[in-house]
Design a protein around this motif. Structure first.
Motif, PDB file in Angstrom:
ATOM      1  N   LEU A   1       0.819  -1.210   0.000  1.00 52.99           N
ATOM      2  CA  LEU A   1       0.000   0.000   0.000  1.00 52.99           C
ATOM      3  C   LEU A   1       0.857   1.266   0.000  1.00 52.99           C
ATOM      4  CD1 LEU A   1      -2.797  -1.077   2.501  1.00 52.99           C
ATOM      5  CD2 LEU A   1      -2.993  -0.825   0.019  1.00 52.99           C
ATOM      6  N   ALA A   2       1.794   1.353   0.948  1.00 52.31           N
ATOM      7  CA  ALA A   2       2.618   2.555   1.054  1.00 52.31           C
ATOM      8  C   ALA A   2       3.535   2.701  -0.159  1.00 52.31           C
ATOM      9  CB  ALA A   2       3.434   2.525   2.340  1.00 52.31           C
ATOM     10  N   GLY A   3       4.146   1.592  -0.586  1.00 52.03           N
ATOM     11  CA  GLY A   3       5.015   1.651  -1.754  1.00 52.03           C
ATOM     12  C   GLY A   3       4.251   2.036  -3.005  1.00 52.03           C
ATOM     13  N   GLY A   4       3.054   1.471  -3.185  1.00 55.06           N
ATOM     14  CA  GLY A   4       2.238   1.815  -4.343  1.00 55.06           C
ATOM     15  C   GLY A   4       1.856   3.282  -4.367  1.00 55.06           C
ATOM     16  N   LEU A   5       1.486   3.826  -3.204  1.00 55.36           N
ATOM     17  CA  LEU A   5       1.115   5.236  -3.131  1.00 55.36           C
ATOM     18  C   LEU A   5       2.318   6.151  -3.360  1.00 55.36           C
ATOM     19  CD1 LEU A   5      -1.384   5.129  -0.131  1.00 55.36           C
ATOM     20  CD2 LEU A   5      -1.937   5.436  -2.553  1.00 55.36           C
ATOM     21  N   LEU A   6       3.484   5.751  -2.837  1.00 56.70           N
ATOM     22  CA  LEU A   6       4.687   6.536  -3.080  1.00 56.70           C
ATOM     23  C   LEU A   6       5.024   6.586  -4.573  1.00 56.70           C
ATOM     24  CD1 LEU A   6       7.013   5.428  -0.138  1.00 56.70           C
ATOM     25  CD2 LEU A   6       6.316   7.776  -0.636  1.00 56.70           C
ATOM     26  N   ILE A   7       4.956   5.437  -5.232  1.00 53.59           N
ATOM     27  CA  ILE A   7       5.270   5.381  -6.659  1.00 53.59           C
ATOM     28  C   ILE A   7       4.251   6.192  -7.452  1.00 53.59           C
ATOM     29  CG2 ILE A   7       5.413   3.860  -8.666  1.00 53.59           C
ATOM     30  CD1 ILE A   7       6.551   1.719  -6.766  1.00 53.59           C
ATOM     31  N   GLY A   8       2.964   6.028  -7.125  1.00 55.83           N
ATOM     32  CA  GLY A   8       1.932   6.795  -7.821  1.00 55.83           C
ATOM     33  C   GLY A   8       2.118   8.287  -7.652  1.00 55.83           C
ATOM     34  N   THR A   9       2.468   8.722  -6.435  1.00 55.76           N
ATOM     35  CA  THR A   9       2.704  10.138  -6.186  1.00 55.76           C
ATOM     36  C   THR A   9       3.922  10.639  -6.968  1.00 55.76           C
ATOM     37  OG1 THR A   9       1.744   9.938  -3.971  1.00 55.76           O
ATOM     38  CG2 THR A   9       3.123  11.868  -4.395  1.00 55.76           C
ATOM     39  N   GLY A  10       4.962   9.818  -7.020  1.00 55.19           N
ATOM     40  CA  GLY A  10       6.134  10.188  -7.814  1.00 55.19           C
ATOM     41  C   GLY A  10       5.797  10.362  -9.283  1.00 55.19           C
ATOM     42  N   PHE A  11       4.954   9.452  -9.819  1.00 59.43           N
ATOM     43  CA  PHE A  11       4.523   9.582 -11.213  1.00 59.43           C
ATOM     44  C   PHE A  11       3.759  10.889 -11.436  1.00 59.43           C
ATOM     45  CE2 PHE A  11       4.376   4.734 -12.104  1.00 59.43           C
ATOM     46  CZ  PHE A  11       5.718   4.752 -12.416  1.00 59.43           C
ATOM     47  N   ILE A  12       2.860  11.233 -10.498  1.00 56.66           N
ATOM     48  CA  ILE A  12       2.077  12.454 -10.641  1.00 56.66           C
ATOM     49  C   ILE A  12       2.993  13.673 -10.710  1.00 56.66           C
ATOM     50  CG2 ILE A  12       0.444  13.986  -9.463  1.00 56.66           C
ATOM     51  CD1 ILE A  12      -0.854  11.380  -8.340  1.00 56.66           C
ATOM     52  N   ILE A  13       3.985  13.719  -9.825  1.00 56.09           N
ATOM     53  CA  ILE A  13       4.928  14.847  -9.825  1.00 56.09           C
ATOM     54  C   ILE A  13       5.635  14.949 -11.175  1.00 56.09           C
ATOM     55  CG2 ILE A  13       7.056  15.745  -8.797  1.00 56.09           C
ATOM     56  CD1 ILE A  13       6.114  14.475  -6.139  1.00 56.09           C
ATOM     57  N   LEU A  14       6.086  13.813 -11.688  1.00 58.32           N
ATOM     58  CA  LEU A  14       6.782  13.825 -12.974  1.00 58.32           C
ATOM     59  C   LEU A  14       5.844  14.204 -14.114  1.00 58.32           C
ATOM     60  CD1 LEU A  14       8.924  10.586 -12.508  1.00 58.32           C
ATOM     61  CD2 LEU A  14       9.742  12.943 -12.449  1.00 58.32           C
ATOM     62  N   PHE A  15       4.640  13.616 -14.138  1.00 59.24           N
ATOM     63  CA  PHE A  15       3.692  13.913 -15.206  1.00 59.24           C
ATOM     64  C   PHE A  15       3.341  15.397 -15.241  1.00 59.24           C
ATOM     65  CE2 PHE A  15       1.565   9.433 -15.462  1.00 59.24           C
ATOM     66  CZ  PHE A  15       2.726   8.933 -16.030  1.00 59.24           C
ATOM     67  N   ARG A  16       3.182  16.004 -14.065  1.00 58.58           N
ATOM     68  CA  ARG A  16       2.782  17.408 -14.023  1.00 58.58           C
ATOM     69  C   ARG A  16       3.911  18.340 -14.442  1.00 58.58           C
ATOM     70  NH1 ARG A  16      -1.407  18.057  -8.879  1.00 58.58           N
ATOM     71  NH2 ARG A  16      -3.091  16.878  -9.881  1.00 58.58           N
ATOM     72  N   HIS A  17       5.096  17.815 -14.551  1.00 59.99           N
ATOM     73  CA  HIS A  17       6.219  18.600 -15.075  1.00 59.99           C
ATOM     74  C   HIS A  17       6.646  18.074 -16.440  1.00 59.99           C
ATOM     75  CE1 HIS A  17       7.224  21.234 -11.595  1.00 59.99           C
ATOM     76  NE2 HIS A  17       6.431  20.369 -11.010  1.00 59.99           N
ATOM     77  N   ARG A  18       5.697  17.429 -17.120  1.00 60.39           N
ATOM     78  CA  ARG A  18       5.916  16.892 -18.462  1.00 60.39           C
ATOM     79  C   ARG A  18       7.186  16.065 -18.537  1.00 60.39           C
ATOM     80  NH1 ARG A  18       2.882  17.448 -22.373  1.00 60.39           N
ATOM     81  NH2 ARG A  18       4.528  17.151 -23.922  1.00 60.39           N
ATOM     82  N   ALA A  19       7.229  15.072 -17.674  1.00 63.71           N
ATOM     83  CA  ALA A  19       8.287  14.075 -17.697  1.00 63.71           C
ATOM     84  C   ALA A  19       7.637  12.752 -17.315  1.00 63.71           C
ATOM     85  CB  ALA A  19       9.411  14.427 -16.719  1.00 63.71           C
ATOM     86  N   SER A  20       8.361  11.677 -17.491  1.00 65.34           N
ATOM     87  CA  SER A  20       7.852  10.374 -17.086  1.00 65.34           C
ATOM     88  C   SER A  20       9.057   9.496 -16.772  1.00 65.34           C
ATOM     89  CB  SER A  20       6.998   9.746 -18.189  1.00 65.34           C
ATOM     90  OG  SER A  20       7.818   9.193 -19.213  1.00 65.34           O
ATOM     91  N   LEU A  21       8.789   8.237 -16.514  1.00 63.29           N
ATOM     92  CA  LEU A  21       9.872   7.276 -16.342  1.00 63.29           C
ATOM     93  C   LEU A  21      10.031   6.423 -17.592  1.00 63.29           C
ATOM     94  CD1 LEU A  21       9.442   6.353 -12.604  1.00 63.29           C
ATOM     95  CD2 LEU A  21      11.205   7.746 -13.661  1.00 63.29           C
ATOM     96  N   GLY A  22       9.666   7.020 -18.727  1.00 65.78           N
ATOM     97  CA  GLY A  22       9.905   6.393 -20.009  1.00 65.78           C
ATOM     98  C   GLY A  22       8.939   5.270 -20.304  1.00 65.78           C
ATOM     99  N   GLY A  23       9.231   4.543 -21.371  1.00 68.15           N
ATOM    100  CA  GLY A  23       8.502   3.339 -21.703  1.00 68.15           C
ATOM    101  C   GLY A  23       7.004   3.500 -21.725  1.00 68.15           C
TER     102      GLY A  23
END
Length: 204
Positions: free
Chosen positions: A116-138
């Motif tokens: 649960l905590a790891g999933g939410l951390l990863i999801g939050t990290g994705f949101i931060i990257l997406f909102r700055h027009r970046a991603s983790l590729g792929g």
């Protein structure tokens, strides 16, 4: 008067840099938790996990190499700025994923909490990257392009793709860890689906 989310203001370079650092740090922390208890995730990170489990090669370099073919799509469909920021994010995550376990350890980590905590951390990290027009590729690049092109909800599309990757991990997972990995994917993509909707955040 327009709200800040409707102005389409460009992020400064400092805002982009701090977002790349914070976003990839959140994701790396989630991945450390997953690796500690033997869970899987989706996206190209999940593909790197599969390759890591199958070959015992280092996870970080695998993640970097697996992402290479997707940069052409990012360059053509989402632009040079997005591609360069994504390359920086992937490179940073590849490094952090190898270094963070040397800096951080868990004396006790319950698998359910890690999911649960790891999933939410990863999801939050994705949101931060997406909102700055970046991603983790792929696959993140594909998902973000589908949202911008067709309005498909990023969290829902990511969940469908992640489910396929999790099913492919069955040979290296027992039933309990696979179920917890599905729960982790649900937590991660719930954060995306609720907090990253088309048109809600307009800065770029």
């Amino acid at each position: 008067m327009s709200s800040p989310d409707q102005t389409g203001q460009r992020h400064s370079w400092f805002e982009d840099v701090q977002a790349l650092i914070i976003g990839t740090l959140f994701v790396s922390l989630g991945l450390v938790m997953f690796r500690q208890v033997g869970l899987m995730t989706g996206g190209t990170v999940g593909l790197a996990f599969l390759a890591h489990y199958a070959t015992n090669l280092p996870f970080g370099p695998l993640l970097f190499v697996i992402n290479l073919p997707f940069y052409a799509l990012a360059w053509r469909r989402l632009g040079k700025r997005f591609t360069l920021k994504t390359l920086a994010a992937v490179t940073l995550l590849s490094s952090l994923s190898e270094l963070t376990p040397q800096w951080l350890g868990f004396a006790k980590l319950e698998p359910l909490f890690a999911a649960l905590a790891g999933g939410l951390l990863i999801g939050t990290g994705f949101i931060i990257l997406f909102r700055h027009r970046a991603s983790l590729g792929g696959l993140n690049t594909v998902v973000l392009w589908l949202q911008e092109r067709f309005g498909w909800r990023a969290g829902l599309v990511q969940l469908a793709l992640d489910s396929l990757i999790l099913l492919a991990s069955w040979p290296w997972m027992d039933g309990q860890r696979l179920a917890l990995s599905v729960l982790a994917a649900g937590a991660m993509n719930a954060a995306l689906a609720v907090n990253h909707k088309p048109g809600r955040y307009m800065a770029y």
